[in-house]
Design an enzyme around this catalytic site. Structure first.
Site, PDB file in Angstrom:
ATOM      1  CG  ASP A  19      -1.694  -1.365   1.241  1.00 16.63           C
ATOM      2  OD1 ASP A  19      -2.277  -1.805   0.188  1.00 16.63           O
ATOM      3  OD2 ASP A  19      -1.872  -1.829   2.418  1.00 16.63           O
ATOM      4  CG  HIS A  47      -3.860   0.702  -7.768  1.00 15.95           C
ATOM      5  ND1 HIS A  47      -3.546   2.004  -7.021  1.00 15.95           N
ATOM      6  CD2 HIS A  47      -3.758   1.171  -9.080  1.00 15.95           C
ATOM      7  CE1 HIS A  47      -3.256   2.952  -7.903  1.00 15.95           C
ATOM      8  NE2 HIS A  47      -3.487   2.408  -9.197  1.00 15.95           N
ATOM      9  CB  THR A  48      -8.728   3.015  -5.375  1.00 16.51           C
ATOM     10  OG1 THR A  48      -8.844   1.906  -4.289  1.00 16.51           O
ATOM     11  CG2 THR A  48     -10.200   3.382  -5.805  1.00 16.51           C
ATOM     12  NE  ARG A 357      -7.272  -7.009   6.472  1.00 13.55           N
ATOM     13  CZ  ARG A 357      -6.099  -7.807   6.380  1.00 13.55           C
ATOM     14  NH1 ARG A 357      -5.875  -8.701   7.434  1.00 13.55           N
ATOM     15  NH2 ARG A 357      -5.525  -8.224   5.291  1.00 13.55           N
ATOM     16  CG  ASP A 387       0.282  14.688   0.843  1.00 18.26           C
ATOM     17  OD1 ASP A 387       0.836  13.839   0.398  1.00 18.26           O
ATOM     18  OD2 ASP A 387      -1.018  14.779   0.958  1.00 18.26           O
TER      19      ASP A 387
HETATM   20  P1  IMP Z   1      -2.096 -12.900   2.136  1.00 20.73           P
HETATM   21  O1  IMP Z   1      -1.529 -12.353   1.073  1.00 20.73           O
HETATM   22  O2  IMP Z   1      -3.745 -12.952   1.838  1.00 20.73           O
HETATM   23  O3  IMP Z   1      -1.833 -14.478   2.256  1.00 20.73           O
HETATM   24  O4  IMP Z   1      -1.988 -12.141   3.493  1.00 20.73           O
HETATM   25  C1  IMP Z   1      -0.605 -12.204   4.316  1.00 20.73           C
HETATM   26  C2  IMP Z   1      -0.295 -10.918   4.730  1.00 20.73           C
HETATM   27  O5  IMP Z   1      -0.092 -10.132   3.623  1.00 20.73           O
HETATM   28  C3  IMP Z   1      -1.484 -10.284   5.476  1.00 20.73           C
HETATM   29  O6  IMP Z   1      -0.720  -9.302   6.288  1.00 20.73           O
HETATM   30  C4  IMP Z   1      -2.148  -9.306   4.446  1.00 20.73           C
HETATM   31  O7  IMP Z   1      -2.589  -8.303   5.056  1.00 20.73           O
HETATM   32  C5  IMP Z   1      -0.837  -8.807   3.667  1.00 20.73           C
HETATM   33  N1  IMP Z   1      -1.210  -8.307   2.388  1.00 20.73           N
HETATM   34  C6  IMP Z   1      -1.266  -9.302   1.336  1.00 20.73           C
HETATM   35  N2  IMP Z   1      -1.720  -8.143   0.208  1.00 20.73           N
HETATM   36  C7  IMP Z   1      -1.543  -7.119   0.454  1.00 20.73           C
HETATM   37  C8  IMP Z   1      -1.197  -5.661  -0.099  1.00 20.73           C
HETATM   38  O8  IMP Z   1      -1.699  -5.620  -1.217  1.00 20.73           O
HETATM   39  N3  IMP Z   1      -1.115  -4.728   0.736  1.00 20.73           N
HETATM   40  C9  IMP Z   1      -1.011  -4.737   1.717  1.00 20.73           C
HETATM   41  N4  IMP Z   1      -0.995  -5.975   2.771  1.00 20.73           N
HETATM   42  C10 IMP Z   1      -1.053  -7.257   1.980  1.00 20.73           C
END
Ligand code: IMP
Length: 483
Positions: A19, A47-48, A357, A387
């Site tokens: 993110d 990604h929005t 979340r 910013d």
């Molecule tokens: P999973 O990839 O769904 O197995 O989740 C494993 C960990 O990676 C968790 O802590 C998720 O919140 C994090 N995670 C997976 N994809 C993203 C993303 O695109 N952005 C931020 N965290 C992610």
């Protein structure tokens, strides 16, 4: 091979916990490329984008989709849920973006099957996964089961022998239901069993539809051939270094290789084409899901707050719920880092685009950033959301806090320890930098930044030892300042 005609590939990667705003950087760079590719992850990414006023969240489709001249590629390092992909393609079509003739997916891509999703639901809570079955699908790949016990279902397997793939998919789900009936209950187990035939057919049909629309390539050299004929590829990494299956905060990680090197296995071209690596970090850090986060504002208390669920098992502290429950000004007006973290999340709108979340908020961690720049071989660094640093001015802190060092068991260390238990013991060294008290969002040139922001950028560049190429000064596409 004629070097003059050969294309090149660049890679964009996240350097923290995801993110970071990689999509915006890809968007900025994309016009110099013919193809945008994915090499890892699945629809756990989010990604929005704004399409004529309508917000669309991209999960599996690369961010270059908005530019009709750019082709898209999904490499073998990814896993897909065919139903979710179909939905995303349909949503884009309704927004006026047809993918016909634009997208190519390797037939080596793994399929996230219903048993993977159920497995993640039952086992992913401790990690705080996105619940999409991604980790389980990658685990099946490593299991290497054969014949009727086949677990890792590649797209190619479905197209080659639909009956066998279906048999294995059904068996995998039946086995899991049998083993977990004590947890999911008889009623749910019978419901899933009753729908099994219909659900499996929908998965298989969705894959067939992708093939019928010529979106699937059986050619392992498809992308390599594009580069040989002079096309340039930009790989968009999903997730980030802190979530890498080996180099992240194991086991609180995603299941794929997120570092730039992963583009040259999961992206289906050899490293000889590599030209540059762009790394993206966010000035105000965030993390979703569980796991160590050295620079987290409020530490464990914040981690627990963000993981809280309501009685139905849904996220408790959603954006609207926090807005109802908390007064930002009161939270800012304390010395308590946890309260400041909640307020900064609310003010910066840090809630997951995939799961909704609340994102845990942290100070910019220069120890982690330096390490991840080096592990990825970052040539050019982008720092997004500079910013947001202005928000610190509204707190009672003595300046903008940055983590500039770590101590572990009383000793100073300059790396992120491997064991999660040790990371949790790290005490961050926090240094305070002068507040930025002017809105920097309209600024277009680096030299026009207020001196506090300008100096902060130079300090970051020096501390991480990597060329800072650009900083984000606002959410808009054009709100980037280049050095
Ligand atoms: P999973 O990839 O769904 O197995 O989740 C494993 C960990 O990676 C968790 O802590 C998720 O919140 C994090 N995670 C997976 N994809 C993203 C993303 O695109 N952005 C931020 N965290 C992610």
């Amino acid at each position: 091979m004629n070097d003059k005609e050969q294309g090149h590939s660049d890679v964009v990667v996240g350097l923290q916990y995801g993110d970071e705003g990689k999509g915006k950087i890809v968007d900025q760079l994309s016009s110099a490329f013919d193809i945008i590719g994915r090499f890892n992850g699945s629809h756990n990414a989010g990604h929005t984008i704004d399409v004529q006023g309508k917000k669309i969240v991209l999960h599996m489709i690369p961010s270059g989709v908005c530019n009709p001249n750019i082709k898209l590629y999904i490499g073998s390092g990814c896993v897909i849920n065919p139903l979710k992909l179909q939905e995303e393609i349909q949503e884009l079509k309704e927004a006026g973006m047809s993918l016909d003739g634009r997208i190519t997916i390797s037939d080596k891509v793994g399929v996230i099957c219903p048993h993977n999703i159920l497995f993640d639901e039952l086992n992913g809570k401790e990690l705080g996964t996105t619940g999409n079955g991604v980790g389980s699908a990658y685990a099946d790949r490593a299991l290497r089961k054969v014949g009727p016990r086949l677990k890792h279902i590649q797209i190619a397997e479905i197209l080659a022998d639909r009956a066998n793939a279906k048999k294995a998919m059904v068996q995998n789900l039946v086995d899991l239901i049998e083993n977990s009936v004590g947890v999911i209950g008889e009623e749910r187990a019978s419901q899933i069993t009753a729908e099994i035939e219909q659900v499996m057919e929908s998965y298989l049909n969705a894959i067939q539809e992708l093939a019928d629309r010529n979106f699937i390539t059986p050619d392992p050299l498809f992308l390599e051939q594009q580069l040989q004929t002079g096309k340039n590829v930009l790989f968009e990494g999903a997730q980030a270094a802190g979530l890498d299956v080996t180099h992240g905060t194991v086991p609180y990680v995603t299941a794929s290789h997120t570092l730039a090197g992963g583009a040259y296995t999961g992206g289906d071209i050899p490293p000889q084409y590599h030209r540059k690596t762009y790394g993206v970090a966010k000035a105000l850090m965030s993390r979703v899901g569980n796991g160590p986060f050295v620079s987290e504002l409020g530490g464990e208390q914040s981690e627990q707050h963000c993981a809280q669920k309501d009685k139905k098992g849904h996220t408790l502290y959603t954006k609207s719920y926090e807005a109802e429950q908390f007064q930002q000004e009161e939270l800012l007006n304390t010395d308590d880092l946890y309260s400041i973290g909640v307020a900064l999340r609310m003010l910066s709108g840090e809630y997951g685009s995939t799961t909704g979340r609340p994102r845990r908020i942290g100070m910019l961690d220069l120890v982690q950033l330096r390490q991840n720049c080096r592990l990825n071989g970052v040539d050019e660094l982008f720092v997004t959301k500079l910013d947001q640093m202005i928000l610190y001015t509204r707190t009672k802190l003595k300046g903008i806090p940055l983590v500039t060092g770590y101590t572990l068991d009383g000793k100073s260390i300059d790396y992120v320890p491997t064991a999660a238990s040790e990371q949790r013991k790290v005490v961050p060294v926090i240094e305070y930098f002068p507040f930025i008290d002017r809105d920097i969002s309209p600024i277009k040139r680096f030299q026009d930044l207020p001196k506090e922001a300008y100096n902060l950028c130079l300090y970051i560049e020096e501390a991480v030892g990597c060329c800072l190429k650009g900083v984000g000064v606002g959410p808009g596409r054009e709100q980037m300042v280049f050095l």
